[in-house]
Design an enzyme around this catalytic site. Structure first.
Site, PDB file in Angstrom:
ATOM      1  N   SER A 184     102.990  77.088   3.013  1.00  0.00           N
ATOM      2  CA  SER A 184     104.154  78.520   2.989  1.00  0.00           C
ATOM      3  C   SER A 184     103.703  79.166   4.228  1.00  0.00           C
ATOM      4  O   SER A 184     103.875  80.701   4.127  1.00  0.00           O
ATOM      5  CB  SER A 184     103.551  79.189   1.695  1.00  0.00           C
ATOM      6  OG  SER A 184     104.033  78.229   0.565  1.00  0.00           O
ATOM      7  N   GLU A 210      95.799  71.892   4.331  1.00  0.00           N
ATOM      8  CA  GLU A 210      96.781  72.133   3.682  1.00  0.00           C
ATOM      9  C   GLU A 210      96.316  72.403   2.111  1.00  0.00           C
ATOM     10  O   GLU A 210      96.462  71.236   1.400  1.00  0.00           O
ATOM     11  CB  GLU A 210      97.883  71.241   3.737  1.00  0.00           C
ATOM     12  CG  GLU A 210      98.659  71.121   5.107  1.00  0.00           C
ATOM     13  CD  GLU A 210     100.009  70.591   5.214  1.00  0.00           C
ATOM     14  OE1 GLU A 210     100.999  71.167   5.732  1.00  0.00           O
ATOM     15  OE2 GLU A 210     100.083  69.397   4.643  1.00  0.00           O
ATOM     16  N   GLY A 265     106.581  73.237   6.392  1.00  0.00           N
ATOM     17  CA  GLY A 265     107.578  72.549   5.652  1.00  0.00           C
ATOM     18  C   GLY A 265     108.819  73.317   5.605  1.00  0.00           C
ATOM     19  O   GLY A 265     109.538  73.374   6.562  1.00  0.00           O
ATOM     20  N   GLY A 266     108.971  73.830   4.479  1.00  0.00           N
ATOM     21  CA  GLY A 266     110.371  74.782   4.112  1.00  0.00           C
ATOM     22  C   GLY A 266     110.683  75.630   5.178  1.00  0.00           C
ATOM     23  O   GLY A 266     111.858  75.555   5.565  1.00  0.00           O
ATOM     24  N   HIS A 293      99.211  63.323   4.198  1.00  0.00           N
ATOM     25  CA  HIS A 293      99.844  64.255   3.450  1.00  0.00           C
ATOM     26  C   HIS A 293      99.647  64.457   2.087  1.00  0.00           C
ATOM     27  O   HIS A 293      99.654  63.254   1.413  1.00  0.00           O
ATOM     28  CB  HIS A 293     101.394  64.667   3.816  1.00  0.00           C
ATOM     29  CG  HIS A 293     102.205  65.708   3.374  1.00  0.00           C
ATOM     30  ND1 HIS A 293     102.215  66.233   2.037  1.00  0.00           N
ATOM     31  CD2 HIS A 293     102.172  66.717   4.239  1.00  0.00           C
ATOM     32  CE1 HIS A 293     102.680  67.431   2.111  1.00  0.00           C
ATOM     33  NE2 HIS A 293     102.743  67.952   3.138  1.00  0.00           N
ATOM     34  N   GLY A 342     104.844  74.759  -0.584  1.00  0.00           N
ATOM     35  CA  GLY A 342     105.935  74.844  -1.146  1.00  0.00           C
ATOM     36  C   GLY A 342     106.161  75.861  -2.418  1.00  0.00           C
ATOM     37  O   GLY A 342     106.985  75.798  -2.981  1.00  0.00           O
ATOM     38  N   ASN A 345     107.260  69.735   9.406  1.00  0.00           N
ATOM     39  CA  ASN A 345     107.488  68.687   8.583  1.00  0.00           C
ATOM     40  C   ASN A 345     108.775  68.591   7.668  1.00  0.00           C
ATOM     41  O   ASN A 345     108.540  69.550   6.834  1.00  0.00           O
ATOM     42  CB  ASN A 345     106.074  68.490   7.760  1.00  0.00           C
ATOM     43  CG  ASN A 345     106.258  67.573   6.569  1.00  0.00           C
ATOM     44  OD1 ASN A 345     107.088  66.607   6.689  1.00  0.00           O
ATOM     45  ND2 ASN A 345     105.386  67.778   5.636  1.00  0.00           N
ATOM     46  N   TRP A 346     109.768  67.925   8.133  1.00  0.00           N
ATOM     47  CA  TRP A 346     111.063  68.255   7.394  1.00  0.00           C
ATOM     48  C   TRP A 346     110.968  67.229   6.176  1.00  0.00           C
ATOM     49  O   TRP A 346     111.961  67.389   5.414  1.00  0.00           O
ATOM     50  CB  TRP A 346     112.138  67.700   8.239  1.00  0.00           C
ATOM     51  CG  TRP A 346     112.469  68.649   9.431  1.00  0.00           C
ATOM     52  CD1 TRP A 346     111.873  69.700   9.435  1.00  0.00           C
ATOM     53  CD2 TRP A 346     113.320  68.354  10.416  1.00  0.00           C
ATOM     54  NE1 TRP A 346     112.523  70.305  10.648  1.00  0.00           N
ATOM     55  CE2 TRP A 346     113.410  69.475  11.274  1.00  0.00           C
ATOM     56  CE3 TRP A 346     114.161  67.265  10.995  1.00  0.00           C
ATOM     57  CZ2 TRP A 346     114.392  69.676  12.357  1.00  0.00           C
ATOM     58  CZ3 TRP A 346     115.077  67.571  11.919  1.00  0.00           C
ATOM     59  CH2 TRP A 346     114.872  68.563  12.656  1.00  0.00           C
ATOM     60  N   LYS A 347     109.997  66.926   5.770  1.00  0.00           N
ATOM     61  CA  LYS A 347     109.915  65.821   4.442  1.00  0.00           C
ATOM     62  C   LYS A 347     111.158  65.070   4.322  1.00  0.00           C
ATOM     63  O   LYS A 347     111.762  64.749   5.139  1.00  0.00           O
ATOM     64  CB  LYS A 347     109.431  66.979   3.494  1.00  0.00           C
ATOM     65  CG  LYS A 347     108.292  67.728   3.515  1.00  0.00           C
ATOM     66  CD  LYS A 347     107.660  68.597   2.312  1.00  0.00           C
ATOM     67  CE  LYS A 347     106.470  69.221   3.048  1.00  0.00           C
ATOM     68  NZ  LYS A 347     105.739  70.060   1.802  1.00  0.00           N
TER      69      LYS A 347
HETATM   70  P1  PGA Z   1     105.438  74.208   2.985  1.00  0.00           P
HETATM   71  O1  PGA Z   1     104.916  72.645   3.192  1.00  0.00           O
HETATM   72  O2  PGA Z   1     105.499  74.953   4.470  1.00  0.00           O
HETATM   73  O3  PGA Z   1     106.873  73.944   2.500  1.00  0.00           O
HETATM   74  O4  PGA Z   1     104.672  75.022   2.121  1.00  0.00           O
HETATM   75  C1  PGA Z   1     104.049  72.538   4.096  1.00  0.00           C
HETATM   76  C2  PGA Z   1     103.603  70.940   4.217  1.00  0.00           C
HETATM   77  O5  PGA Z   1     103.663  70.396   3.283  1.00  0.00           O
HETATM   78  O6  PGA Z   1     103.305  70.304   5.372  1.00  0.00           O
END
Ligand code: PGA
Length: 251
Positions: free
Chosen positions: A213, A167, A234-235, A95, A173, A9-11
């Protein structure tokens, strides 16, 4: 056996050059990853370009949101048909950032889920409690509401095209990952909720991803848990080598 589903998920990150370069770098790194399904979900503006960069690879394209109508006077929205036109086979719905910042309700998310499925997209449907909810003891009630309202009305065949992403909001994050035990406990609870509402067949076939994370160095211990069937990242998905490291930990 449930095939692990690992999604990036590149957001709201990456302009086209960066997005295409990351996709191009990822492709060879995961070319021989067997027994996993891989998806990358970039922003709308780079979908076509990333789709081209991923053509012929084992990495599918997904989007991060969509609306409940095919077309019309809905300024700023995008339809599942448009996402398919851009090359997507998957979409993320629900999300926590959509729930929190854009006030998307369980009812709206349920409508989005039904419309995306009817339109031929596969859906990663996100759920998860906040820190206050966990510490206040309402975590199970929150997950129950999100599952029961969010997945309401789905048929057994719909579930072939649905994954649920657990999640916990406090882990997104933040660098704080749920422990494998915390993830397993929540996933088992969610699978039980699905079984109560949709039966054993659906519950046993459903892939439940963990998100929050996830990194190359914690992926192996999380995926080792029997109810953890993949990740939404995400990150750590923004760099090809770290996302590939997570995929390798699963294979
Ligand atoms: P994260 O995000 O890996 O940066 O914690 C996960 C997500 O929001 O899907």
């Amino acid at each position: 056996m449930r095939t692990p589903l690992i999604a990036a998920n590149w957001k709201m990150n990456k302009l086209v050059d960066d997005a295409v370069a990351t996709a191009g770098a990822l492709k060879p790194l995961v070319a021989d990853a067997a027994g996993v399904e891989i998806v990358v979900c970039p922003v709308f503006t780079v979908l076509q370009a990333v789709g081209k960069a991923l053509a012929g690879s084992n990495v599918a394209l997904g989007a991060q949101n969509c609306y409940t109508k095919e077309s019309g006077a809905f300024t700023g929205e995008i339809s599942p048909q448009m996402l398919k036109d851009a090359g997507c086979t998957w979409v993320i719905i629900g999300h926590s950032e959509r729930r929190q910042y854009f006030k998307e309700s369980d009812a709206l998310l349920n409508e989005k889920l039904h419309f995306a499925l009817k339109s031929g997209l596969k859906v990663m449907f996100c759920i998860g409690e906040t820190l206050d909810e966990r510490q206040g003891g309402s975590m199970n009630d929150v997950l129950r509401r999100q599952v029961n309202e969010g997945l309401k009305g789905l048929s057994e065949t719909d579930f072939a095209n649905v994954a649920v992403a657990y999640e916990p909001v406090w882990a997104i994050g933040t660098g704080v990952t749920a422990t494998p035990e915390q993830a397993e406990e929540a996933h088992a609870f969610v699978r039980g909720l699905v079984e109560a509402q949709f039966g054993k067949n659906v519950a046993e076939g459903l892939r439940i991803q963990y998100g929050g994370s996830v990194k190359p160095d914690n992926a192996a211990e999380l995926i080792a848990k029997p109810n953890v069937d993949g990740f939404l990242v995400g990150g750590a998905s923004l760099k090809a080598d770290s996302f590939a490291g997570i995929i390798k930990a699963v294979c």
